[in-house]
Motif scaffolding. Structure first.
Motif, PDB file in Angstrom:
ATOM      1  N   TYR A  50       0.840  -1.207   0.000  1.00  0.00           N
ATOM      2  CA  TYR A  50       0.000   0.000   0.000  1.00  0.00           C
ATOM      3  C   TYR A  50       0.872   1.253   0.000  1.00  0.00           C
ATOM      4  O   TYR A  50       0.661   2.171  -0.788  1.00  0.00           O
ATOM      5  N   ALA A  51       1.832   1.312   0.924  1.00  0.00           N
ATOM      6  CA  ALA A  51       2.645   2.518   1.109  1.00  0.00           C
ATOM      7  C   ALA A  51       3.524   2.832  -0.096  1.00  0.00           C
ATOM      8  O   ALA A  51       3.837   3.996  -0.350  1.00  0.00           O
ATOM      9  N   SER A  52       3.917   1.819  -0.846  1.00  0.00           N
ATOM     10  CA  SER A  52       4.785   2.058  -1.998  1.00  0.00           C
ATOM     11  C   SER A  52       4.001   2.251  -3.293  1.00  0.00           C
ATOM     12  O   SER A  52       4.599   2.487  -4.341  1.00  0.00           O
ATOM     13  N   SER A  53       2.688   2.199  -3.212  1.00  0.00           N
ATOM     14  CA  SER A  53       1.847   2.355  -4.401  1.00  0.00           C
ATOM     15  C   SER A  53       1.508   3.815  -4.655  1.00  0.00           C
ATOM     16  O   SER A  53       1.420   4.616  -3.724  1.00  0.00           O
ATOM     17  N   ASP A  54       1.307   4.147  -5.910  1.00  0.00           N
ATOM     18  CA  ASP A  54       0.874   5.498  -6.269  1.00  0.00           C
ATOM     19  C   ASP A  54      -0.599   5.695  -5.948  1.00  0.00           C
ATOM     20  O   ASP A  54      -1.008   6.753  -5.488  1.00  0.00           O
ATOM     21  N   LEU A  55      -1.391   4.682  -6.225  1.00  0.00           N
ATOM     22  CA  LEU A  55      -2.838   4.714  -6.012  1.00  0.00           C
ATOM     23  C   LEU A  55      -3.320   3.322  -5.661  1.00  0.00           C
ATOM     24  O   LEU A  55      -2.684   2.324  -6.007  1.00  0.00           O
TER      25      LEU A  55
ATOM     26  N   GLY B  88     -19.303   0.759   1.193  1.00  0.00           N
ATOM     27  CA  GLY B  88     -18.595   1.410   2.273  1.00  0.00           C
ATOM     28  C   GLY B  88     -17.579   2.452   1.847  1.00  0.00           C
ATOM     29  O   GLY B  88     -17.256   3.360   2.619  1.00  0.00           O
ATOM     30  N   LEU B  89     -17.061   2.337   0.645  1.00  0.00           N
ATOM     31  CA  LEU B  89     -16.064   3.317   0.200  1.00  0.00           C
ATOM     32  C   LEU B  89     -16.630   4.734   0.155  1.00  0.00           C
ATOM     33  O   LEU B  89     -15.896   5.700   0.342  1.00  0.00           O
ATOM     34  N   LYS B  90     -17.936   4.853  -0.053  1.00  0.00           N
ATOM     35  CA  LYS B  90     -18.551   6.181  -0.106  1.00  0.00           C
ATOM     36  C   LYS B  90     -18.381   6.932   1.216  1.00  0.00           C
ATOM     37  O   LYS B  90     -18.411   8.152   1.244  1.00  0.00           O
ATOM     38  N   ASP B  91     -18.204   6.181   2.306  1.00  0.00           N
ATOM     39  CA  ASP B  91     -18.030   6.811   3.609  1.00  0.00           C
ATOM     40  C   ASP B  91     -16.604   7.295   3.836  1.00  0.00           C
ATOM     41  O   ASP B  91     -16.372   8.141   4.701  1.00  0.00           O
ATOM     42  N   PHE B  92     -15.625   6.764   3.116  1.00  0.00           N
ATOM     43  CA  PHE B  92     -14.217   7.077   3.349  1.00  0.00           C
ATOM     44  C   PHE B  92     -13.601   7.989   2.303  1.00  0.00           C
ATOM     45  O   PHE B  92     -12.703   8.767   2.614  1.00  0.00           O
ATOM     46  N   ILE B  93     -14.026   7.840   1.082  1.00  0.00           N
ATOM     47  CA  ILE B  93     -13.379   8.566  -0.006  1.00  0.00           C
ATOM     48  C   ILE B  93     -14.025   9.930  -0.165  1.00  0.00           C
ATOM     49  O   ILE B  93     -15.221  10.043  -0.393  1.00  0.00           O
ATOM     50  N   GLN B  94     -13.225  10.948  -0.038  1.00  0.00           N
ATOM     51  CA  GLN B  94     -13.677  12.326  -0.219  1.00  0.00           C
ATOM     52  C   GLN B  94     -13.102  12.805  -1.540  1.00  0.00           C
ATOM     53  O   GLN B  94     -11.878  12.979  -1.673  1.00  0.00           O
ATOM     54  N   ASN B  95     -13.978  12.982  -2.527  1.00  0.00           N
ATOM     55  CA  ASN B  95     -13.539  13.336  -3.878  1.00  0.00           C
ATOM     56  C   ASN B  95     -12.590  14.526  -3.872  1.00  0.00           C
ATOM     57  O   ASN B  95     -12.897  15.574  -3.335  1.00  0.00           O
ATOM     58  N   GLY B  96     -11.429  14.300  -4.479  1.00  0.00           N
ATOM     59  CA  GLY B  96     -10.435  15.343  -4.602  1.00  0.00           C
ATOM     60  C   GLY B  96      -9.579  15.545  -3.362  1.00  0.00           C
ATOM     61  O   GLY B  96      -8.641  16.321  -3.387  1.00  0.00           O
ATOM     62  N   ARG B  97      -9.909  14.858  -2.269  1.00  0.00           N
ATOM     63  CA  ARG B  97      -9.132  15.001  -1.035  1.00  0.00           C
ATOM     64  C   ARG B  97      -8.394  13.704  -0.703  1.00  0.00           C
ATOM     65  O   ARG B  97      -7.190  13.704  -0.568  1.00  0.00           O
ATOM     66  N   THR B  98      -9.127  12.607  -0.534  1.00  0.00           N
ATOM     67  CA  THR B  98      -8.497  11.330  -0.189  1.00  0.00           C
ATOM     68  C   THR B  98      -8.484  10.368  -1.371  1.00  0.00           C
ATOM     69  O   THR B  98      -7.956   9.272  -1.268  1.00  0.00           O
TER      70      THR B  98
ATOM     71  N   HIS C 120      -5.833  11.571 -14.041  1.00  0.00           N
ATOM     72  CA  HIS C 120      -5.859  12.909 -13.451  1.00  0.00           C
ATOM     73  C   HIS C 120      -4.895  12.997 -12.263  1.00  0.00           C
ATOM     74  O   HIS C 120      -4.103  13.937 -12.160  1.00  0.00           O
ATOM     75  N   VAL C 121      -4.950  12.020 -11.378  1.00  0.00           N
ATOM     76  CA  VAL C 121      -4.083  12.036 -10.196  1.00  0.00           C
ATOM     77  C   VAL C 121      -2.620  11.826 -10.584  1.00  0.00           C
ATOM     78  O   VAL C 121      -1.733  12.551 -10.129  1.00  0.00           O
ATOM     79  N   LEU C 122      -2.365  10.842 -11.431  1.00  0.00           N
ATOM     80  CA  LEU C 122      -0.978  10.527 -11.784  1.00  0.00           C
ATOM     81  C   LEU C 122      -0.306  11.611 -12.620  1.00  0.00           C
ATOM     82  O   LEU C 122       0.922  11.696 -12.639  1.00  0.00           O
ATOM     83  N   SER C 123      -1.100  12.450 -13.281  1.00  0.00           N
ATOM     84  CA  SER C 123      -0.498  13.515 -14.099  1.00  0.00           C
ATOM     85  C   SER C 123      -0.406  14.837 -13.334  1.00  0.00           C
ATOM     86  O   SER C 123       0.027  15.841 -13.896  1.00  0.00           O
ATOM     87  N   ASN C 124      -0.780  14.835 -12.068  1.00  0.00           N
ATOM     88  CA  ASN C 124      -0.755  16.059 -11.272  1.00  0.00           C
ATOM     89  C   ASN C 124      -0.045  15.765  -9.950  1.00  0.00           C
ATOM     90  O   ASN C 124      -0.660  15.371  -8.957  1.00  0.00           O
ATOM     91  N   ALA C 125       1.275  15.972  -9.942  1.00  0.00           N
ATOM     92  CA  ALA C 125       2.099  15.613  -8.777  1.00  0.00           C
ATOM     93  C   ALA C 125       1.681  16.344  -7.510  1.00  0.00           C
ATOM     94  O   ALA C 125       1.667  15.753  -6.428  1.00  0.00           O
ATOM     95  N   SER C 126       1.312  17.614  -7.604  1.00  0.00           N
ATOM     96  CA  SER C 126       0.926  18.352  -6.395  1.00  0.00           C
ATOM     97  C   SER C 126      -0.397  17.833  -5.843  1.00  0.00           C
ATOM     98  O   SER C 126      -0.565  17.743  -4.620  1.00  0.00           O
ATOM     99  N   LEU C 127      -1.334  17.490  -6.712  1.00  0.00           N
ATOM    100  CA  LEU C 127      -2.597  16.899  -6.264  1.00  0.00           C
ATOM    101  C   LEU C 127      -2.334  15.565  -5.582  1.00  0.00           C
ATOM    102  O   LEU C 127      -2.858  15.302  -4.490  1.00  0.00           O
TER     103      LEU C 127
END
Length: 128
Positions: A16-21, A52-62, A80-87
């Motif tokens: 998990y920790a070494s993964s990008d997503l 259950g993922l709807k309770d944990f995943i906050q679009n654009g945040r987590t 979108h995530v992989l092409s935006n390093a700051s995001l």
């Protein structure tokens, strides 16, 4: 993309920790524990907007939620995530911060609060 098969313990947290997503397309996840484990390791989650993922995943945040059975929506979020390093960096921080707030006590308190809310709206019969 890596399909690791069944792993557990330190090996799982290391993956998990070494993964990008962490991409979790299943719409049948009831609690979302795998997604929460990924967040705890600072890995943003792209998951199905169901269960259950709807309770944990906050679009654009987590992470991002995608329409179930829509591979184009999942791919769009991944790219979108992989092409935006700051995001991605911000989401990694938000993922870990959010996961640290999720103790079993906090989860059960939220569950009980939801049950109390439903019961408060339920008309009670008066005893005969």
């Amino acid at each position: 993309m890596t399909f690791a098969g069944y792993v557990k313990g330190k090996e799982l947290s290391s993956i998990y920790a070494s993964s990008d997503l962490f991409v979790f397309p299943s719409p049948t996840e009831t609690f979302g524990n795998a997604g929460l484990e990924a967040l705890a390791c600072g890995t943003p989650v792209i998951g199905a907007d169901a269960g259950g993922l709807k309770d944990f995943i906050q679009n654009g945040r987590t992470g991002f939620l995608a329409e179930p059975k829509n591979p184009e929506a999942f791919a769009s979020h991944v790219l979108h995530v992989l092409s935006n390093a700051s995001l991605k960096q911000r989401m990694e921080h938000e993922a870990r911060s959010y996961a640290l707030t999720q103790s079993w006590d906090a989860i059960f308190d939220n569950l009980l609060a939801g049950c109390e809310e439903v019961l408060a709206d339920y008309p009670r019969e008066k005893p005969a």
